[in-house]
Write an enzyme that holds these catalytic residues in place. Structure first.
Site, PDB file in Angstrom:
ATOM      1  N   ASP A  13       1.279   5.597  -2.943  1.00 59.50           N
ATOM      2  CA  ASP A  13       0.011   5.694  -2.216  1.00 59.50           C
ATOM      3  C   ASP A  13      -0.803   4.411  -2.355  1.00 59.50           C
ATOM      4  O   ASP A  13      -0.716   3.707  -3.381  1.00 59.50           O
ATOM      5  CB  ASP A  13      -0.824   6.862  -2.745  1.00 59.50           C
ATOM      6  CG  ASP A  13      -0.205   8.218  -2.409  1.00 59.50           C
ATOM      7  OD1 ASP A  13       0.699   8.245  -1.552  1.00 59.50           O
ATOM      8  OD2 ASP A  13      -0.614   9.226  -3.017  1.00 59.50           O
ATOM      9  N   ASP A  48      -3.677   3.695  -3.317  1.00 62.92           N
ATOM     10  CA  ASP A  48      -4.878   3.944  -4.112  1.00 62.92           C
ATOM     11  C   ASP A  48      -4.606   3.527  -5.551  1.00 62.92           C
ATOM     12  O   ASP A  48      -3.553   2.948  -5.853  1.00 62.92           O
ATOM     13  CB  ASP A  48      -5.290   5.417  -4.012  1.00 62.92           C
ATOM     14  CG  ASP A  48      -4.169   6.374  -4.437  1.00 62.92           C
ATOM     15  OD1 ASP A  48      -3.185   5.901  -5.071  1.00 62.92           O
ATOM     16  OD2 ASP A  48      -4.265   7.574  -4.149  1.00 62.92           O
ATOM     17  N   ASP A  56      -3.986   5.330  -8.257  1.00 59.08           N
ATOM     18  CA  ASP A  56      -2.819   5.992  -8.839  1.00 59.08           C
ATOM     19  C   ASP A  56      -1.521   5.379  -8.319  1.00 59.08           C
ATOM     20  O   ASP A  56      -0.554   5.206  -9.064  1.00 59.08           O
ATOM     21  CB  ASP A  56      -2.848   7.495  -8.516  1.00 59.08           C
ATOM     22  CG  ASP A  56      -3.769   8.257  -9.464  1.00 59.08           C
ATOM     23  OD1 ASP A  56      -4.125   7.686 -10.508  1.00 59.08           O
ATOM     24  OD2 ASP A  56      -4.130   9.396  -9.139  1.00 59.08           O
TER      25      ASP A  56
END
Length: 657
Positions: free
Chosen positions: A507, A509, A511
């Site tokens: 992803d 982001d 994380d």
């Protein structure tokens, strides 16, 4: 099918040197003529070992022939009392004839020689176009030639007087049809001659090689220092952990072994290397044998006794021979009355009594040396104990899951159909949901998908032998077909690589960035050749989607993707300049890959024509700065240093929180 006749006439009896010519591989090495030249050199070395020759000279000529000369006693040329044939003819034309057989009656020419297991210089005659022998003995020069593999035996003639000179000169023209290559590897010949000089202190060994212009390139070896000097030369540049221990011991009248039997040795421990060479009666035993077993046994028992005497062994650790001797470098020269070898080329000693001979001769002198040099003894003990502890740790090694000896591919791997490694791609995808979308979006022919559950374990400080205890790391290794390795490993570790590109897709982001970092840590630490060879990539999926309405029939609706806030702002500004109002633009943010439609995922991260993929590269290998930074960021004991680093650098990050 025709039936072949099998009766008395089917049997064939090979006589003289015919067996050697028919089946040369039974009698010698057939990769090159090196061994048949060695047989001649060994005869000269036997004269030096017996104390009669001080010089050995080998000449390599442009026509492919070799001349070996020594200043020993010269081969006897008179008739044999039984065979009534000149002894020099017997030596060069009859298998198992020589001056090394009559040892029990005390009438042997050599107390110690290269042994009786080979076939001697007769094999040289059998596999050569021509052999010329010149003997200087008893004031006369005698000459004889053998041609056509020994089928044509010339006359033994006197060619003049030689005064008090003695010795033998042999010139050999190997027959190339019996060998894979007609050329003798010069590095092997040099190593053989150097070893003769090492094992015969004070004997001068010369090699001359004729060049294309007729000049000679000369090398000369003479080792007054013997074995320790040779071991120091072999280990040149390596840092010694202990001094070389060198000595020798031979049996006397009142010992359990034959008079003169014994061993000379030089051994030590060096940082980062392990070297070993052994010899029996000057014959190099490249495959080792029972004398090397005796060396290891004696060294192990002496070190073990020293460790027990000084109470150095930690609780729960049990020493094995390999712990002590596994990193020992040595040169060993055994002298055995009737050595028995494995194979005609004498590469391995099989004499059972050699184990007891060498270990007995070496044990007590080395044990005394250890106790006289306690500091060095403790250094050897520490090395052995560390090796034992490492071995015990390796016993806990987690292996790949296998079925019928083959690693089992992970069940969740959606493999590709193509077998063209260069085109194949493996996507390591964050989460089962995104993995499901990726499987629908992929090109089945060349793209494989391996979904990963959660975050991969931080592998920076994991012991390589314990890596496969983690299921995700196990599945990644099996899927890519590469085992963990070090940066110094050769490219052969990638021989079974199953994909030309390994693409990390997480992803867009925080994380996702963390997962990327953990996977890059795994590859950099345990699969560095993958990174060095450019097989690792990072997919750059978008964080934002920007939908633009249609403007009449000529300008249909459009869709843009932005990696981050900055790219989103740039696209928005460009569209406003084109005449769109900001409220007309529909801007959406992806929560993760799993939220994207397969078509969107394919367009942005998987279709080679439209995706954005970042290659992971390392300039000039993994340098100290890279390793130091990863130690800081990923090391378990670096929490305080990491905090200080973040406090100092925190203002530089543009985090999407």
């Amino acid at each position: 099918m025709s039936q072949k006749q099998y009766d008395e006439s089917s049997f064939r009896v090979l006589k003289g040197l015919e067996p050697v010519r028919e089946r040369p591989g039974m009698y010698t090495r057939t990769d090159s003529p090196c061994h048949i030249i060695q047989e001649v050199i060994d005869n000269a070395a036997d004269e030096a070992l017996a104390g009669f020759a001080k010089n050995i000279h080998v000449l390599v000529l442009r026509d492919g022939s070799f001349t070996v000369t020594d200043d020993g006693r010269g081969i006897p040329v008179g008739p044999h009392p039984v065979e009534k044939v000149p002894v020099v003819v017997l030596a060069y034309t009859v298998l198992h004839a020589g001056g090394k057989f009559d040892k029990k009656s005390g009438n042997s020419a050599y107390a110690f020689s290269g042994g009786l297991h080979g076939v001697g210089v007769a094999v040289t005659t059998a596999l050569s176009q021509r052999v010329e022998v010149e003997v200087r003995r008893e004031g006369q020069v005698h000459q004889i030639a053998f041609a056509d593999g020994g089928r044509d035996i010339g006359k033994l003639v006197e060619a003049g007087s030689c005064g008090r000179q003695t010795g033998t000169r042999v010139r050999v023209w190997p027959d190339g049809k019996y060998f894979d290559s007609p050329k003798v590897p010069m590095n092997e010949l040099e190593r053989l001659l150097r070893s003769k000089a090492v094992l015969l202190p004070g004997v001068r060994v010369i090699l001359e090689v004729e060049q294309a212009d007729g000049s000679l390139v000369k090398q000369e070896w003479r080792y007054q220092d013997g074995l320790p000097g040779y071991l120091r030369e072999m280990a040149s540049g390596a840092e010694p952990i202990t001094p070389i221990y060198a000595s020798e011991k031979y049996a006397g009248e009142d010992e359990d072994f034959a008079v003169g039997e014994g061993v000379a040795w030089a051994f030590g421990w060096f940082d980062g290397i392990q070297l070993g060479e052994s010899y029996v009666n000057l014959i190099p035993t490249v495959a080792g044998g029972t004398h090397e077993s005796g060396l290891r046994s004696g060294v192990f028992e002496a070190v073990k006794s020293f460790i027990e005497h000084h109470s150095l062994l930690p609780k729960g650790v049990k020493l094995q021979q390999e712990d002590v001797c596994g990193k020992m470098s040595y040169v060993l020269s055994a002298r055995i009355l009737d050595p028995q070898f494995q194979g005609q080329v004498k590469e391995k000693l099989n004499s059972r009594e050699a184990v007891k001979l060498v270990s007995t001769m070496l044990l007590h002198p080395f044990e005394a040396w250890l106790n006289q040099n306690v500091e060095f003894g403790k250094a050897i003990a520490e090395l052995a104990i560390k090796q034992a502890q490492s071995r015990l740790k390796d016993a806990q090694k987690v292996e790949k899951k296998k079925s019928s000896g083959v690693a089992v591919l992970p069940g969740k791997l959606a493999d590709c159909e193509s077998e063209n490694i260069a085109d194949n791609e493996l996507y390591l995808v964050e989460g089962d949901s995104a993995g499901g979308s990726a499987k629908l979006a992929r090109e089945r022919e060349t793209q494989a998908i391996l979904p990963l559950r959660g975050k991969v374990q931080n592998a920076w400080e994991i012991d390589p032998n314990r890596l496969f205890a983690n299921a995700e790391i196990h599945d990644i290794s099996v899927a890519i077909g590469v085992d963990p390795h070090t940066p110094e490993a050769s490219d052969s570790v990638l021989d079974h690589l199953r994909y030309g590109k390994i693409i990390i897709m997480a992803d867009a982001d925080v994380d996702g960035s963390h997962i990327q970092t953990l996977l890059l840590t795994l590859f950099l630490r345990h699969f560095p050749r993958l990174v060095a060879k450019g097989h690792v990539f990072i997919a750059l999926p978008p964080l934002f989607r920007i939908d633009v309405p249609a403007q009449g029939k000529k300008r249909p609706a459009r869709r843009f993707y932005a990696l981050d806030e900055g790219e989103r702002a740039s696209i928005r500004d460009r569209l406003i300049k084109e005449g769109f109002r900001e409220e007309q633009l529909e801007i959406g943010r992806f929560k993760g890959l799993g939220e994207m439609q397969p078509a969107q995922l394919k367009e942005t991260a998987m279709d080679p024509a439209t995706r954005r993929v970042l290659p992971v590269t390392i300039d000039q290998g993994i340098d100290a700065r890279t390793l130091a930074l990863f130690d800081l960021l990923m090391g378990k004991g670096e929490a305080s240093s990491r905090r200080a680093w973040m406090e100092a650098k925190g203002n530089l990050v543009e985090a999407d929180l």
